[in-house]
Design an enzyme around this catalytic site. Sequence first.
Site, PDB file in Angstrom:
ATOM      1  N   GLN A 132     -34.959  24.552  32.466  1.00  0.00           N
ATOM      2  CA  GLN A 132     -33.679  24.695  33.166  1.00  0.00           C
ATOM      3  C   GLN A 132     -33.832  24.293  34.631  1.00  0.00           C
ATOM      4  O   GLN A 132     -32.924  23.694  35.221  1.00  0.00           O
ATOM      5  CB  GLN A 132     -33.188  26.148  33.066  1.00  0.00           C
ATOM      6  CG  GLN A 132     -31.830  26.369  33.714  1.00  0.00           C
ATOM      7  CD  GLN A 132     -30.711  25.650  32.993  1.00  0.00           C
ATOM      8  OE1 GLN A 132     -30.571  25.782  31.786  1.00  0.00           O
ATOM      9  NE2 GLN A 132     -29.895  24.895  33.717  1.00  0.00           N
ATOM     10  N   ASP A 217     -27.196  34.144  36.985  1.00  0.00           N
ATOM     11  CA  ASP A 217     -27.448  34.143  35.538  1.00  0.00           C
ATOM     12  C   ASP A 217     -26.926  35.481  35.001  1.00  0.00           C
ATOM     13  O   ASP A 217     -26.614  36.391  35.781  1.00  0.00           O
ATOM     14  CB  ASP A 217     -28.970  33.992  35.310  1.00  0.00           C
ATOM     15  CG  ASP A 217     -29.363  33.863  33.846  1.00  0.00           C
ATOM     16  OD1 ASP A 217     -28.482  33.610  33.003  1.00  0.00           O
ATOM     17  OD2 ASP A 217     -30.573  34.027  33.550  1.00  0.00           O
ATOM     18  N   CYS A 257     -27.129  28.636  34.752  1.00  0.00           N
ATOM     19  CA  CYS A 257     -27.792  27.953  33.630  1.00  0.00           C
ATOM     20  C   CYS A 257     -26.939  27.982  32.363  1.00  0.00           C
ATOM     21  O   CYS A 257     -27.139  27.153  31.484  1.00  0.00           O
ATOM     22  CB  CYS A 257     -29.159  28.563  33.380  1.00  0.00           C
ATOM     23  SG  CYS A 257     -29.123  30.297  32.911  1.00  0.00           S
TER      24      CYS A 257
HETATM   25  N1  NVA Z   1     -31.871  34.811  31.457  1.00  0.00           N
HETATM   26  C1  NVA Z   1     -31.210  34.308  30.274  1.00  0.00           C
HETATM   27  C2  NVA Z   1     -31.173  32.811  30.277  1.00  0.00           C
HETATM   28  C3  NVA Z   1     -30.461  32.202  29.114  1.00  0.00           C
HETATM   29  C4  NVA Z   1     -30.511  30.690  29.119  1.00  0.00           C
HETATM   30  C5  NVA Z   1     -31.915  34.845  29.043  1.00  0.00           C
HETATM   31  O1  NVA Z   1     -33.152  34.886  29.050  1.00  0.00           O
HETATM   32  O2  NVA Z   1     -31.242  35.218  28.095  1.00  0.00           O
HETATM   33  N1   CP Z   2     -29.334  27.449  29.604  1.00  0.00           N
HETATM   34  C1   CP Z   2     -29.859  27.528  28.366  1.00  0.00           C
HETATM   35  O1   CP Z   2     -31.065  27.524  28.169  1.00  0.00           O
HETATM   36  O2   CP Z   2     -28.927  27.589  27.374  1.00  0.00           O
HETATM   37  P1   CP Z   2     -29.161  27.863  25.821  1.00  0.00           P
HETATM   38  O3   CP Z   2     -29.582  29.318  25.684  1.00  0.00           O
HETATM   39  O4   CP Z   2     -27.846  27.585  25.182  1.00  0.00           O
HETATM   40  O5   CP Z   2     -30.252  26.967  25.321  1.00  0.00           O
END
Ligand code: NVA
Ligand code: CP
Length: 300
Positions: A132, A217, A257
């Site tokens: 990302q 996020d 993200c």
């Molecule tokens: N911090 C989030 C990012 C998702 C792309 C997670 O780990 O779920």
């Molecule tokens: N930002 C990101 O990694 O998205 P996904 O969880 O959809 O892959």
Amino acid sequence: MRHFLTLMDLSPAELQALIQRAIELKAMQHRGAIHEPLKNRILAMIFEKSSTRTRVSFEAGMIQMGGGAIFLSPRDTQLGRGEPIEDSAKVLSRMVDAIMIRTFEHETIERFAEHSSVPVINALTDDYHPCQLLADIQTFVEHRGSLQGKTVAWIGDGNNMCHSYINAAAQCDFNLRIATPKGFEPKEHIVNTAADRVSLFSTPEEAVQGAHLVATDVWASMGQESEQAQRKALFKNFQVTPALLDIADDDVIFMHCLPAHRGEEVSAELMDDPRSVVWDEAENRLHAQKALLEFLLVAK
Ligand code: NVA
Ligand code: CP
């Protein structure tokens, strides 16, 4: 043979070259150029957590470059029935050219990489999300130029994305101002790797002072679903809004993200504010990862 487990696996010069290559690959893709340096090459993709962007961008990227990708989930592979990580790494790496993994503990991917004879790519662990950051860096460079000497604000949870921003601060030489609720700071040992570039704050208003980029996020990451309600209450003053951006630098841009929870970490109107570059950021997952795959798989 190289792995990409965190952003620190590249030298700063390699990272800058990779971003420039991502920008080139994007232009080629947009003008319809065929570029197939990975003909007959295969990427295995192990997903122990959900994904939209990561899966589609890696799979589309491999196909565009002439190769293919295989989606593997623990639900229907032997990984989910307890086959050791080490054995899976040895077997898969005899069949494919690279392996991408999204998992929980960062140590899992380190163990996997130790036993893999092909490059292993971190597609998110509890501690890092380096792919990302490739897209985020590319997006900033496209909109505003180099990150060197700039100020970035991270608002919300001191999570995997925040940790990868700390790595990026060291690699791209920018100042990172992090605002989290008490008890949700990034891990101290990771902050300490870039202590001269990272400052911690307890309010978003302090952290965004002078920021050229504001990023956030979700408040509860994958694996933290049971904490969602409690976190929502604790993080309520950490929503990123147009008004918060108004007190950052005049040229500030906003990144997330995704997926986003409108009304929680980001207000609904900010997603489509002119200062938001979240859709470019999402698209750049494709181009940045194609540059990464080329870097790891094509002999120089
Ligand atoms: N911090 C989030 C990012 C998702 C792309 C997670 O780990 O779920
Ligand atoms: N930002 C990101 O990694 O998205 P996904 O969880 O959809 O892959």
